[in-house]
Scaffold this active site. Structure first.
Site, PDB file in Angstrom:
ATOM      1  CE1 TYR A 160      -3.850   2.322   0.587  1.00  0.00           C
ATOM      2  CE2 TYR A 160      -2.414   3.354   2.203  1.00  0.00           C
ATOM      3  CZ  TYR A 160      -3.550   3.378   1.430  1.00  0.00           C
ATOM      4  OH  TYR A 160      -4.389   4.467   1.484  1.00  0.00           O
ATOM      5  CE  LYS A 164      -3.611   4.837  -1.969  1.00  0.00           C
ATOM      6  NZ  LYS A 164      -4.661   5.391  -2.862  1.00  0.00           N
TER       7      LYS A 164
END
Length: 255
Positions: A160, A164
């Site tokens: 994640y 990002k």
């Protein structure tokens, strides 16, 4: 370029609940028309649609991890709205996978899932929307939902955090590429904010520690993040193109 401040055609990915719903509501309250995208939560997406003030909104479902699915979503949104002026890339996955506890097979699968949804779907939707904005000749806006985790580190969610960070970099590259067409691209990097998904964590034993990450001793609301997205999509925010806006209540400071 003639991007209006209201009455725009807005596609919000992952808008069935949480931040996506708050973003859709913020644009609708501004007088814009919104295409509410969902992956599998059709009933919740319908609830988002029903909550929007104004007329002319639409639902568009599809699997953004599939390039053909992303194209179908963009086509459906453009057809329903008559074009696309603003894209908000909000759809994402965030599944826990700390390396010491995760098998190699699960690690590989989860990294692929995060890359497909968080990064490649964002890149593909951005291309599909930007091409329409270029052809329309009126400029446009793309706002990406990034994360504080891209800078702070995500030991339990490394894919994640990494995807990002890539989304932030993608947005900056597109900001340079699309500026000659009057299209501004920016990202927000929220810290922890309250949604239905994280409510058990905030109400449980770790809730106090999460709130204490910020000197305000609280987490953000989804509406606070949505307000920043709405501003970055406005005509007044063109000079913020390329920015990654920290929204973390001073819980992580970078220079």
């Amino acid at each position: 370029m003639t991007l209006p401040s209201t009455g725009r055609r807005v596609l919000v990915s992952g808008a069935s609940r949480g931040l996506g719903r708050a973003v859709a509501q913020a644009f609708a309250a501004n007088g814009d028309r919104v295409a509410v995208h969902y992956g599998t939560r059709a009933d919740e997406a319908r609830a988002t649609l029903d909550s929007l003030p104004g007329d002319g909104h639409a639902l568009t479902g599809g699997d953004l991890a599939d390039p053909a699915g992303a194209a179908a979503v963009a086509d459906a949104a453009a057809e329903a709205l008559g074009g696309i002026d603003v894209l908000v890339n909000n759809a994402a996955v965030n599944v826990r996978h700390p390396l010491p506890e995760t098998s190699y097979e699960e690690w590989v699968a989860l990294w692929r899932q995060h890359v497909d949804v968080n990064l490649l779907a964002t890149a593909n939707l951005s291309h599909l929307a930007a091409r329409r904005m270029i052809d329309q000749g009126t400029g446009g806006r793309i706002v990406n939902i990034g994360s504080r985790g891209a800078f702070r580190g995500e030991p339990d969610h490394p894919a994640y955090g990494a995807t990002k960070a890539a989304v932030h970099a993608l947005g900056q590259s597109l900001a340079v590429s699309l500026a000659p067409h009057g299209i501004a691209v920016a990202s927000v990097a929220p810290g922890f904010f309250a949604t239905e998904r994280v409510a058990p964590r905030l109400e449980g034993p770790e809730g106090a520690a999460i709130r204490a990450q910020s000197p305000f001793d609280r987490v953000a609301t989804a509406e606070e993040i949505a307000a920043a997205v709405l501003w970055l999509a406005s005509p007044a925010a063109e000079w913020s193109s390329g920015a990654v806006l920290d929204l973390n209540g001073a819980s992580h400071l970078r220079t």
